[in-house]
Write an enzyme that holds these catalytic residues in place. Structure first.
Site, PDB file in Angstrom:
ATOM      1  N   ASP A  11       0.840  -1.198   0.000  1.00 32.19           N
ATOM      2  CA  ASP A  11       0.000   0.000   0.000  1.00 32.19           C
ATOM      3  C   ASP A  11       0.882   1.258   0.000  1.00 32.19           C
ATOM      4  O   ASP A  11       0.855   2.030   0.936  1.00 32.19           O
ATOM      5  CB  ASP A  11      -0.959  -0.001   1.209  1.00 32.19           C
ATOM      6  CG  ASP A  11      -0.244  -0.048   2.555  1.00 32.19           C
ATOM      7  OD1 ASP A  11       0.938  -0.497   2.603  1.00 32.19           O
ATOM      8  OD2 ASP A  11      -0.852   0.360   3.572  1.00 32.19           O
ATOM      9  N   ASP A  16       6.860   1.018   1.802  1.00 38.07           N
ATOM     10  CA  ASP A  16       6.479   0.075   0.734  1.00 38.07           C
ATOM     11  C   ASP A  16       7.314   0.324  -0.521  1.00 38.07           C
ATOM     12  O   ASP A  16       7.689  -0.625  -1.226  1.00 38.07           O
ATOM     13  CB  ASP A  16       5.010   0.230   0.357  1.00 38.07           C
ATOM     14  CG  ASP A  16       4.062   0.041   1.506  1.00 38.07           C
ATOM     15  OD1 ASP A  16       3.512  -1.053   1.662  1.00 38.07           O
ATOM     16  OD2 ASP A  16       3.865   1.019   2.258  1.00 38.07           O
ATOM     17  N   ASN A  40      -2.237   2.789   3.611  1.00 36.84           N
ATOM     18  CA  ASN A  40      -1.613   4.085   3.875  1.00 36.84           C
ATOM     19  C   ASN A  40      -2.366   5.231   3.215  1.00 36.84           C
ATOM     20  O   ASN A  40      -2.379   6.347   3.732  1.00 36.84           O
ATOM     21  CB  ASN A  40      -0.160   4.069   3.388  1.00 36.84           C
ATOM     22  CG  ASN A  40       0.738   3.235   4.272  1.00 36.84           C
ATOM     23  OD1 ASN A  40       0.537   3.155   5.481  1.00 36.84           O
ATOM     24  ND2 ASN A  40       1.733   2.602   3.661  1.00 36.84           N
ATOM     25  N   THR A 125       2.649  -6.160   2.889  1.00 35.48           N
ATOM     26  CA  THR A 125       3.182  -5.072   3.705  1.00 35.48           C
ATOM     27  C   THR A 125       2.124  -4.023   4.019  1.00 35.48           C
ATOM     28  O   THR A 125       2.458  -2.919   4.458  1.00 35.48           O
ATOM     29  CB  THR A 125       4.395  -4.422   3.010  1.00 35.48           C
ATOM     30  OG1 THR A 125       3.985  -3.865   1.754  1.00 35.48           O
ATOM     31  CG2 THR A 125       5.503  -5.438   2.785  1.00 35.48           C
ATOM     32  N   PHE A 166      -0.991  -0.747  12.829  1.00 33.23           N
ATOM     33  CA  PHE A 166      -1.882  -0.217  11.802  1.00 33.23           C
ATOM     34  C   PHE A 166      -2.380  -1.283  10.833  1.00 33.23           C
ATOM     35  O   PHE A 166      -3.586  -1.379  10.558  1.00 33.23           O
ATOM     36  CB  PHE A 166      -1.173   0.906  11.025  1.00 33.23           C
ATOM     37  CG  PHE A 166      -1.980   1.450   9.886  1.00 33.23           C
ATOM     38  CD1 PHE A 166      -2.895   2.470  10.089  1.00 33.23           C
ATOM     39  CD2 PHE A 166      -1.845   0.931   8.600  1.00 33.23           C
ATOM     40  CE1 PHE A 166      -3.658   2.978   9.043  1.00 33.23           C
ATOM     41  CE2 PHE A 166      -2.597   1.421   7.546  1.00 33.23           C
ATOM     42  CZ  PHE A 166      -3.513   2.446   7.775  1.00 33.23           C
ATOM     43  N   ASN A 167      -1.491  -2.079  10.235  1.00 34.41           N
ATOM     44  CA  ASN A 167      -1.909  -3.015   9.191  1.00 34.41           C
ATOM     45  C   ASN A 167      -2.911  -4.033   9.704  1.00 34.41           C
ATOM     46  O   ASN A 167      -3.836  -4.431   8.986  1.00 34.41           O
ATOM     47  CB  ASN A 167      -0.691  -3.741   8.603  1.00 34.41           C
ATOM     48  CG  ASN A 167       0.130  -2.873   7.689  1.00 34.41           C
ATOM     49  OD1 ASN A 167      -0.329  -1.833   7.206  1.00 34.41           O
ATOM     50  ND2 ASN A 167       1.365  -3.273   7.450  1.00 34.41           N
ATOM     51  N   HIS A 239       9.536  -0.004   7.909  1.00 39.88           N
ATOM     52  CA  HIS A 239       8.936  -1.275   8.311  1.00 39.88           C
ATOM     53  C   HIS A 239       8.914  -2.313   7.184  1.00 39.88           C
ATOM     54  O   HIS A 239       9.367  -3.453   7.347  1.00 39.88           O
ATOM     55  CB  HIS A 239       7.488  -1.047   8.770  1.00 39.88           C
ATOM     56  CG  HIS A 239       7.301   0.044   9.760  1.00 39.88           C
ATOM     57  ND1 HIS A 239       7.479  -0.136  11.116  1.00 39.88           N
ATOM     58  CD2 HIS A 239       6.920   1.344   9.602  1.00 39.88           C
ATOM     59  CE1 HIS A 239       7.228   0.993  11.750  1.00 39.88           C
ATOM     60  NE2 HIS A 239       6.890   1.906  10.856  1.00 39.88           N
ATOM     61  N   ASP A 240       8.347  -1.926   6.053  1.00 40.43           N
ATOM     62  CA  ASP A 240       7.989  -2.910   5.023  1.00 40.43           C
ATOM     63  C   ASP A 240       9.210  -3.539   4.356  1.00 40.43           C
ATOM     64  O   ASP A 240       9.165  -4.688   3.899  1.00 40.43           O
ATOM     65  CB  ASP A 240       7.090  -2.257   3.982  1.00 40.43           C
ATOM     66  CG  ASP A 240       5.794  -1.751   4.592  1.00 40.43           C
ATOM     67  OD1 ASP A 240       5.415  -2.256   5.659  1.00 40.43           O
ATOM     68  OD2 ASP A 240       5.171  -0.848   4.005  1.00 40.43           O
TER      69      ASP A 240
END
Length: 311
Positions: A11, A16, A40, A125, A166-167, A239-240
């Site tokens: 996203d 990402d 996102n 992700t 969040f995800n 993060h991703d």
């Protein structure tokens, strides 16, 4: 030796975008497709962003649009971290990479089923909506997929709420389906990804490459750094990127096995990844949980991938 066959479900999103570059640029990766999911930002914006990143980096794999919202809840987005476009900072080109006509879930199913069992890894992700939809469309995916390496969750804290990342919070029902399936799952959550702070030393290595793609990455990280600085971080957590690295070079992290379940009905804890390392729930482990990161090794992989793309 063939590369690791990946489908990246994302996203974009600044981190990402870096995940796309690692998945496309690492020589051990065989990136089969990119699918998008609202997270996102809206599905229209993240799909455009995925295609724009592919255009900048010269990536030509199929890109398919996925779910515009979660299975059973209202959609949430994250403009506070990613801006109005979802990828604020750099100037994005008009996408030249075509959009595959298939819905993301269909593309995932058809791609996995076209390859030998145990050879395709799913790397989500963003929210897990597309993965859950693909599993519902073709239940044999659970025995066909090599592994699901996802960025999401946490075993100590949240970032959308005190309990939920969040995800997972964005579509907890989808997450519950993914964690409950019989395929192997690696959870690369906040406890790991907050060790992946893109500091000045890393950014300097990227700038030294001197390519337009390196400038694009620096522009991404400039905006992302400012967003994180407003929340007290010295540098942004990418993060991703970590979920891709866990597939291409598993030794970049250490792991512990655990039983992980998704809280769906808690007054304060909906979306929490309840992580049982110690067998307190008397359930067998269903997840490999990433707990520690070799950050220098991650940066080596990432800089090398950006250099390999050479644009």
């Amino acid at each position: 030796m063939t590369g690791q066959k990946l489908i990246l479900d994302c996203d974009p999103g600044h981190d990402d975008a870096l995940a796309i570059l690692l998945a496309a640029g690492d020589p051990r990766s065989d990136l089969l497709a990119i699918t998008t999911v609202a997270g996102n930002q809206t599905i229209e914006k993240v799909t455009r962003n995925a295609r724009a990143v592919c255009t900048i980096a010269g990536v030509t794999v199929p890109v398919a649009r996925g779910a515009a919202g979660p299975l059973a809840r209202e959609a949430i987005i994250a403009p506070d971290y990613h801006g109005d476009s979802g990828l604020d900072g750099p100037v994005l080109p008009a996408p030249e990479v075509p959009l595959d006509p298939r819905p993301a879930a269909q593309l995932i199913v058809e791609t996995v089923m076209a390859h030998d069992p145990g050879t395709v890894t799913l790397v989500p992700t963003g929210p897990l909506t597309n993965i859950a939809l693909a599993l519902a469309l073709e239940p044999r995916l659970a025995e066909r997929v090599r592994r699901v390496s996802l960025m999401g969750g946490s075993y100590t804290r949240g970032n959308r709420t005190p309990a939920a990342e969040f995800n997972i919070m964005a579509d907890p029902e989808a997450a519950a389906a993914v964690f409950a399936a019989s395929w192997p799952v690696t959870m690369v959550g906040l406890d790991l990804t907050h060790q992946a702070l893109a500091d000045d030393a890393f950014r300097s290595r990227v700038r030294t490459l001197g390519t337009p793609l390196a400038t694009f990455v620096e522009d991404l990280l400039g905006f992302f750094s400012a967003a994180y600085a407003r929340r007290g971080f010295a540098a942004p957590a990418v993060h991703d990127l970590c979920a891709v690295a866990a597939v291409l070079e598993p030794e970049v992290m250490t792991y512990r096995d655990a039983f992980v379940a998704i809280e769906l009905a808690g007054t304060w804890t909906t979306g929490m990844t309840v992580t049982d390392f110690d067998g307190l729930l008397d359930r067998p482990a269903n997840t490999r949980v990433a707990v520690a990161l070799d950050r220098d090794r991650l940066w080596d992989l990432t800089v090398a991938a950006i250099a390999q793309l050479g644009r």
